[in-house]
Design a protein around this motif. Sequence first.
Motif, PDB file in Angstrom:
ATOM      1  N   ALA A   1       0.866  -1.188   0.000  1.00  0.00           N
ATOM      2  CA  ALA A   1       0.000   0.000   0.000  1.00  0.00           C
ATOM      3  C   ALA A   1       0.893   1.224   0.000  1.00  0.00           C
ATOM      4  O   ALA A   1       2.014   1.200   0.518  1.00  0.00           O
ATOM      5  CB  ALA A   1      -0.928  -0.003   1.224  1.00  0.00           C
ATOM      6  N   GLN A   2       0.399   2.293  -0.580  1.00  0.00           N
ATOM      7  CA  GLN A   2       1.100   3.575  -0.640  1.00  0.00           C
ATOM      8  C   GLN A   2       2.503   3.416  -1.216  1.00  0.00           C
ATOM      9  O   GLN A   2       3.461   4.045  -0.771  1.00  0.00           O
ATOM     10  CB  GLN A   2       1.167   4.212   0.757  1.00  0.00           C
ATOM     11  N   GLY A   3       2.632   2.541  -2.195  1.00  0.00           N
ATOM     12  CA  GLY A   3       3.901   2.368  -2.865  1.00  0.00           C
ATOM     13  C   GLY A   3       4.922   1.553  -2.105  1.00  0.00           C
ATOM     14  O   GLY A   3       6.071   1.434  -2.539  1.00  0.00           O
ATOM     15  N   GLU A   4       4.554   0.963  -0.970  1.00  0.00           N
ATOM     16  CA  GLU A   4       5.494   0.181  -0.178  1.00  0.00           C
ATOM     17  C   GLU A   4       5.016  -1.267  -0.089  1.00  0.00           C
ATOM     18  O   GLU A   4       3.858  -1.517   0.235  1.00  0.00           O
ATOM     19  CB  GLU A   4       5.634   0.771   1.224  1.00  0.00           C
ATOM     20  N   ARG A   5       5.903  -2.184  -0.378  1.00  0.00           N
ATOM     21  CA  ARG A   5       5.567  -3.607  -0.315  1.00  0.00           C
ATOM     22  C   ARG A   5       6.134  -4.189   0.969  1.00  0.00           C
ATOM     23  O   ARG A   5       7.317  -4.105   1.250  1.00  0.00           O
ATOM     24  CB  ARG A   5       6.128  -4.344  -1.522  1.00  0.00           C
ATOM     25  N   TRP A   6       5.253  -4.844   1.746  1.00  0.00           N
ATOM     26  CA  TRP A   6       5.669  -5.423   3.019  1.00  0.00           C
ATOM     27  C   TRP A   6       5.875  -6.931   2.956  1.00  0.00           C
ATOM     28  O   TRP A   6       6.497  -7.511   3.834  1.00  0.00           O
ATOM     29  CB  TRP A   6       4.634  -5.105   4.103  1.00  0.00           C
ATOM     30  N   GLY A   7       5.304  -7.557   1.984  1.00  0.00           N
ATOM     31  CA  GLY A   7       5.444  -8.999   1.920  1.00  0.00           C
ATOM     32  C   GLY A   7       4.542  -9.580   0.850  1.00  0.00           C
ATOM     33  O   GLY A   7       4.111  -8.878  -0.070  1.00  0.00           O
ATOM     34  N   ARG A   8       4.256 -10.871   1.002  1.00  0.00           N
ATOM     35  CA  ARG A   8       3.404 -11.547   0.016  1.00  0.00           C
ATOM     36  C   ARG A   8       2.476 -12.525   0.726  1.00  0.00           C
ATOM     37  O   ARG A   8       2.790 -13.038   1.801  1.00  0.00           O
ATOM     38  CB  ARG A   8       4.258 -12.278  -1.015  1.00  0.00           C
ATOM     39  N   LEU A   9       1.339 -12.742   0.096  1.00  0.00           N
ATOM     40  CA  LEU A   9       0.339 -13.670   0.593  1.00  0.00           C
ATOM     41  C   LEU A   9       0.205 -14.792  -0.425  1.00  0.00           C
ATOM     42  O   LEU A   9       0.008 -14.525  -1.615  1.00  0.00           O
ATOM     43  CB  LEU A   9      -0.997 -12.951   0.787  1.00  0.00           C
ATOM     44  N   SER A  10       0.330 -16.025   0.030  1.00  0.00           N
ATOM     45  CA  SER A  10       0.313 -17.174  -0.880  1.00  0.00           C
ATOM     46  C   SER A  10      -0.757 -18.163  -0.471  1.00  0.00           C
ATOM     47  O   SER A  10      -1.008 -18.369   0.718  1.00  0.00           O
ATOM     48  CB  SER A  10       1.680 -17.881  -0.872  1.00  0.00           C
ATOM     49  N   ALA A  11      -1.382 -18.750  -1.479  1.00  0.00           N
ATOM     50  CA  ALA A  11      -2.328 -19.844  -1.264  1.00  0.00           C
ATOM     51  C   ALA A  11      -1.792 -21.061  -1.997  1.00  0.00           C
ATOM     52  O   ALA A  11      -1.534 -21.000  -3.205  1.00  0.00           O
ATOM     53  CB  ALA A  11      -3.721 -19.475  -1.780  1.00  0.00           C
TER      54      ALA A  11
END
Length: 602
Positions: free
Chosen positions: A266-276
């Motif tokens: 969000a707001q141009g910043e990536r914090w991680g990833r969500l995987s299924a």
Amino acid sequence: MFSSPDPAPLEAAHAVSVADALALPELAAGSPEVVAGADGLQRQLRWAHVVAGTSAIPLLEGGELVLTTGAGWPTDPEGLRRLARELVAAEPAAVILELHTAYAEPPAPLVRACEAAGIPLVALRREVRFVQVTQRIHQRMLALQTEALAARAEVHTMLTELGLNRSPVDYVVERLSETLDAPVVLEDSAERVVAWSGRGHDPESVLAPWSRATDPDGGAGRGAADDGAGDGTTRTEAHGSRAASAAARSAEAVLPTGSERVPVEAQGERWGRLSALPGPPHPAGRRTVLELGAFALALGKLADDREWLQLSSKRLFDVLLSGRYRRDAELATQLAAAGLPLEGRVLLGATLRGIGDFGAHDSLEHAILETALRRAVAPEGRAIIVTDPGAGARDGSRAAPPGEPETRAPLLALLSFPQDDPRVAPAQAAATPPLAARLARELDMLLPSTTPKAWRAHLALGAAGTGLRSLIASMERVRAAGRLRAVAGAGRVTVQQAERQALAYLVRGIAADPEVQEFAAETLGPLIAHDAASGPGHSGDLLRVLGAYLEHPANRSLAAQRARLSRSVFYQRLALIEDLLGVDLSDGTTIATLSVALLARG
């Protein structure tokens, strides 16, 4: 509350495929025969069109089911080859050719072109009503779209309610896993697992990709300094660490075929990833559900920047300290996935706490201690840190060493270092552990100038070893030992060390045994009763005086200083202790017995 991501197309399992269309009664009545491109029967239909002649072919946009009788098509070989090229170039999902109107058999150039492009070419041996076919296909596609929209709205509503309820990250991940009926994993920017859920799936199978991606020798790849702005560093420093981490990573978690992975940003910043991981299809689309979940998690991250780091650490310590795992390999996989490699590493448990008045709010003290420890461990070392969840219940009845102030709840830390790291070199008598010296330097850079001079950070180190069992034993013993008198120090850091205080660690480890408690109570009973009484001759400090003496039995003057008493008063107290217990405090066996009793009592 949530602004949804852009709608995604229907997934293959929830779209109409060529095979689905051929199974419709209206088409089955035409005795369909796949004469080319049989491997493409699962291609999705975007729409169905009846095409007459050749003029409509340039108007196709791709993905259509083309229904035709071949009327108006050329009959010469060159014309058929040109037609075949134009039709295949339009990339239809499939071509259905009704025979007997213009052709008795499918034209050979069209068969070859469709086979080469993997586009199914279906011949109908009997006449069908194309209008009914297109109507049925369009009805089915619209029904699936409606179902997808309804399912999407349901997921959107669920995540909105979770956001309004300020539900924790692990619960959001759990609900996503239940919605998709598949394991879901949230990782941070350094690919450490923050939270995961997968009912009926064991951690080893779910977290194996992240465990294998652990890169102990990759520098910043999973370094302790990558934890971000929640640990006391500035947001700029944290962002720089994440950028360096991304550039330095040499391995990423490779997911099984059929998995989905979306960024959390969000707001141009990536914090991680969500995987299924692989699972059944969902009406709204597995990726769409995952994207909605990622957006909800991103909003939660904006609201509480530290929650991810705290959640991961708390979950792992809860598993380790409560024994909520079936096999060592199961716990080892979870630790490795969270960024604490075990294979070929030196491992130990540690605690860190502030002593005395910090001069500011406890949360600032906590953040500075945690940040300093992470920096002292980085870059080759790895750390998982959490505030001791049982500190109040366990340490509340355990007094601080004689003459020293009480402390707040300590930080618990699991540490992992390369085999030859000098920070975990064997302990040497009267030497300050290198890790403590490094910690002292980091604290000097972080502490506010207003911090009182008397404030200290107390580092307790468990025994170093290799393997999961060694790490668990080290953590349990250093935690049970609590705070002991320091054996070394550097700057504002005082240190206790299992290798140099083996007896204290051993006794504290078994102190909860009823027989040990009974031994301590019987041995020290007269002193406890005397301290509890009031009136003339009852100073209430005999246990503290005894503790100071046992720390320095060969130097009573130094022991008196530790007890903060004049030598004459200190000697009077010792005489009273000998009288009450009926012992000689210069006797070695007596000193050993009282030392064990006092350690057991805490």
